[in-house]
Design a protein around this motif. Sequence first.
Motif, PDB file in Angstrom:
ATOM      1  N   ASP A 191       0.778  -3.738   2.173  1.00 22.95           N
ATOM      2  CA  ASP A 191       1.014  -2.459   2.842  1.00 22.95           C
ATOM      3  C   ASP A 191      -0.178  -1.520   2.736  1.00 22.95           C
ATOM      4  OD1 ASP A 191       3.489  -3.230   3.734  1.00 22.95           O
ATOM      5  OD2 ASP A 191       4.624  -2.126   2.212  1.00 22.95           O
ATOM      6  N   ILE A 192      -0.842  -1.480   1.578  1.00 31.31           N
ATOM      7  CA  ILE A 192      -1.985  -0.581   1.453  1.00 31.31           C
ATOM      8  C   ILE A 192      -3.138  -1.070   2.324  1.00 31.31           C
ATOM      9  CG2 ILE A 192      -2.978  -1.689  -0.592  1.00 31.31           C
ATOM     10  CD1 ILE A 192      -3.018   2.081   0.254  1.00 31.31           C
ATOM     11  N   ILE A 193      -3.275  -2.377   2.509  1.00 36.21           N
ATOM     12  CA  ILE A 193      -4.299  -2.887   3.419  1.00 36.21           C
ATOM     13  C   ILE A 193      -3.994  -2.437   4.846  1.00 36.21           C
ATOM     14  CG2 ILE A 193      -5.197  -4.997   4.492  1.00 36.21           C
ATOM     15  CD1 ILE A 193      -5.063  -6.323   1.740  1.00 36.21           C
ATOM     16  N   ASP A 194      -2.735  -2.522   5.241  1.00 35.74           N
ATOM     17  CA  ASP A 194      -2.337  -2.067   6.573  1.00 35.74           C
ATOM     18  C   ASP A 194      -2.605  -0.579   6.741  1.00 35.74           C
ATOM     19  OD1 ASP A 194      -0.474  -2.718   9.101  1.00 35.74           O
ATOM     20  OD2 ASP A 194       0.160  -0.801   8.261  1.00 35.74           O
ATOM     21  N   LEU A 195      -2.207   0.239   5.759  1.00 37.75           N
ATOM     22  CA  LEU A 195      -2.409   1.683   5.837  1.00 37.75           C
ATOM     23  C   LEU A 195      -3.886   2.034   5.829  1.00 37.75           C
ATOM     24  CD1 LEU A 195      -1.147   4.540   5.823  1.00 37.75           C
ATOM     25  CD2 LEU A 195      -1.218   4.426   3.306  1.00 37.75           C
ATOM     26  N   TYR A 196      -4.661   1.364   4.998  1.00 38.31           N
ATOM     27  CA  TYR A 196      -6.095   1.628   4.864  1.00 38.31           C
ATOM     28  C   TYR A 196      -6.796   1.492   6.214  1.00 38.31           C
ATOM     29  CZ  TYR A 196     -10.827   1.120   2.817  1.00 38.31           C
ATOM     30  OH  TYR A 196     -12.151   1.261   2.477  1.00 38.31           O
ATOM     31  N   GLU A 197      -6.385   0.503   7.002  1.00 38.50           N
ATOM     32  CA  GLU A 197      -7.019   0.271   8.299  1.00 38.50           C
ATOM     33  C   GLU A 197      -6.628   1.339   9.324  1.00 38.50           C
ATOM     34  OE1 GLU A 197      -5.824  -3.677   9.206  1.00 38.50           O
ATOM     35  OE2 GLU A 197      -7.301  -4.589   7.887  1.00 38.50           O
ATOM     36  N   ARG A 198      -5.519   2.014   9.095  1.00 41.99           N
ATOM     37  CA  ARG A 198      -5.051   3.035  10.033  1.00 41.99           C
ATOM     38  C   ARG A 198      -5.587   4.424   9.713  1.00 41.99           C
ATOM     39  NH1 ARG A 198      -0.446   0.862  12.691  1.00 41.99           N
ATOM     40  NH2 ARG A 198       0.426  -0.950  11.623  1.00 41.99           N
ATOM     41  N   VAL A 199      -5.652   4.760   8.440  1.00 41.41           N
ATOM     42  CA  VAL A 199      -5.903   6.149   8.046  1.00 41.41           C
ATOM     43  C   VAL A 199      -7.402   6.443   8.030  1.00 41.41           C
ATOM     44  CG1 VAL A 199      -6.043   5.768   5.551  1.00 41.41           C
ATOM     45  CG2 VAL A 199      -5.125   7.912   6.419  1.00 41.41           C
ATOM     46  N   SER A 200      -7.757   7.657   8.390  1.00 43.43           N
ATOM     47  CA  SER A 200      -9.152   8.084   8.422  1.00 43.43           C
ATOM     48  C   SER A 200      -9.470   8.960   7.214  1.00 43.43           C
ATOM     49  CB  SER A 200      -9.432   8.891   9.696  1.00 43.43           C
ATOM     50  OG  SER A 200      -9.172   8.120  10.845  1.00 43.43           O
ATOM     51  N   SER A 201     -10.720   8.921   6.770  1.00 45.99           N
ATOM     52  CA  SER A 201     -11.155   9.874   5.753  1.00 45.99           C
ATOM     53  C   SER A 201     -10.953  11.284   6.295  1.00 45.99           C
ATOM     54  CB  SER A 201     -12.629   9.650   5.404  1.00 45.99           C
ATOM     55  OG  SER A 201     -12.797   8.414   4.751  1.00 45.99           O
ATOM     56  N   GLY A 202     -10.453  12.165   5.449  1.00 44.13           N
ATOM     57  CA  GLY A 202     -10.137  13.515   5.861  1.00 44.13           C
ATOM     58  C   GLY A 202      -8.709  13.699   6.328  1.00 44.13           C
ATOM     59  N   ALA A 203      -7.950  12.604   6.448  1.00 42.51           N
ATOM     60  CA  ALA A 203      -6.560  12.709   6.891  1.00 42.51           C
ATOM     61  C   ALA A 203      -5.760  13.584   5.934  1.00 42.51           C
ATOM     62  CB  ALA A 203      -5.927  11.323   6.975  1.00 42.51           C
ATOM     63  N   ARG A 204      -4.887  14.412   6.507  1.00 39.17           N
ATOM     64  CA  ARG A 204      -4.060  15.310   5.695  1.00 39.17           C
ATOM     65  C   ARG A 204      -2.914  14.555   5.044  1.00 39.17           C
ATOM     66  NH1 ARG A 204      -7.186  19.455   4.421  1.00 39.17           N
ATOM     67  NH2 ARG A 204      -8.477  19.964   6.227  1.00 39.17           N
ATOM     68  N   VAL A 205      -2.588  14.953   3.830  1.00 38.28           N
ATOM     69  CA  VAL A 205      -1.524  14.323   3.048  1.00 38.28           C
ATOM     70  C   VAL A 205      -0.607  15.418   2.526  1.00 38.28           C
ATOM     71  CG1 VAL A 205      -0.977  12.852   1.069  1.00 38.28           C
ATOM     72  CG2 VAL A 205      -3.115  12.495   2.350  1.00 38.28           C
ATOM     73  N   LEU A 206       0.681  15.243   2.726  1.00 36.64           N
ATOM     74  CA  LEU A 206       1.675  16.151   2.158  1.00 36.64           C
ATOM     75  C   LEU A 206       2.568  15.352   1.224  1.00 36.64           C
ATOM     76  CD1 LEU A 206       3.266  18.824   1.979  1.00 36.64           C
ATOM     77  CD2 LEU A 206       4.599  18.050   3.953  1.00 36.64           C
ATOM     78  N   VAL A 207       2.670  15.784  -0.023  1.00 35.66           N
ATOM     79  CA  VAL A 207       3.529  15.125  -1.009  1.00 35.66           C
ATOM     80  C   VAL A 207       4.740  16.014  -1.250  1.00 35.66           C
ATOM     81  CG1 VAL A 207       3.704  14.145  -3.320  1.00 35.66           C
ATOM     82  CG2 VAL A 207       1.528  14.048  -2.090  1.00 35.66           C
ATOM     83  N   ILE A 208       5.917  15.519  -0.885  1.00 35.11           N
ATOM     84  CA  ILE A 208       7.169  16.256  -1.022  1.00 35.11           C
ATOM     85  C   ILE A 208       7.836  15.846  -2.325  1.00 35.11           C
ATOM     86  CG2 ILE A 208       9.461  16.661  -0.023  1.00 35.11           C
ATOM     87  CD1 ILE A 208       8.228  15.884   2.694  1.00 35.11           C
ATOM     88  N   GLN A 209       8.159  16.830  -3.161  1.00 32.20           N
ATOM     89  CA  GLN A 209       8.911  16.586  -4.378  1.00 32.20           C
ATOM     90  C   GLN A 209      10.366  17.048  -4.162  1.00 32.20           C
ATOM     91  OE1 GLN A 209       7.916  14.922  -6.883  1.00 32.20           O
ATOM     92  NE2 GLN A 209       5.685  14.918  -6.712  1.00 32.20           N
ATOM     93  N   ALA A 210      11.241  16.734  -5.120  1.00 33.61           N
ATOM     94  CA  ALA A 210      12.652  17.143  -4.999  1.00 33.61           C
ATOM     95  C   ALA A 210      12.765  18.646  -5.007  1.00 33.61           C
ATOM     96  CB  ALA A 210      13.443  16.534  -6.150  1.00 33.61           C
TER      97      ALA A 210
END
Length: 210
Positions: A191-210
Amino acid sequence: MSLTRRGFLVGLPLLLAACSTRTTTTSTVSMISAYGPIADDRFPLPGLNARLIQPHLRRQEVDYESSHAKGSLVVDTPNKYLYYILGNNRAIRYGVGVGREGLALRGNAYVGRKAEWPSWTPTPNMLRRDPEANGPYRNGVPGGPNNPLGARALYLYRNGNDTMFRIHGTNQPQSIGLAMSSGCIRMLNHDIIDLYERVSSGARVLVIQA
C-alpha cells in the motif's frame, strides 16, 4: 507503475464525522492485483495473502464527501484509515496502524520529502522511552526488508521543520489496524508503494484524532 498493475479494491461502508464514505462491490481480481508480487523493485516483494487482511483494511476506492483538495491526504486515526483524495468526492482508502495514545501527530502537515527503502534511526524520545528496545539501533538501520520503515516513507513537515512523524511501510503487517507505533502511520508495504507513486512532495496532510 500503473494503476492497472497495482490495482485497488472496493469494499465496505464507513461513516466519518464531517465526511461520509460509501463503497461498492469487492473485486477478487483487483484484490489479487493490489497485493500480488512486486518484482521490479530494489528489494522485490512477494505476494501478500490479502485474505489475511481484514476486508475493511484492504486498499479500496470509495465515495468520500469532503472539501479536501485533490492529491491531499487525510489520516482518520480513530478508524485506522488513510484517504488519498481523488477529487469529485472520491478517495482511495488504505488501512493503517497508528501511534499509541499520546504519541500520535494531530492536525495539519505536509509531505516534506519522500524516500524509497529508507534508513531508520530511533529518535531521542524513542531512546528515552524504551532504551532496551531501541538502544541497539541508535546508530541507524539501513533500508531493506528488515527495516521498520518498510519499502517507502513520506516525511511529514510543518513550517519547514521535520515533525519526526512519518507515513511509512512496515515489516509487521499484523500491526495494521492497531494503535501500537511510536506515533508514525504504518501501512502495508504494497500500500505504501501504491501511495508513494500517487502523492507529490508538498502534498497537504490532515491527521484527525478522536
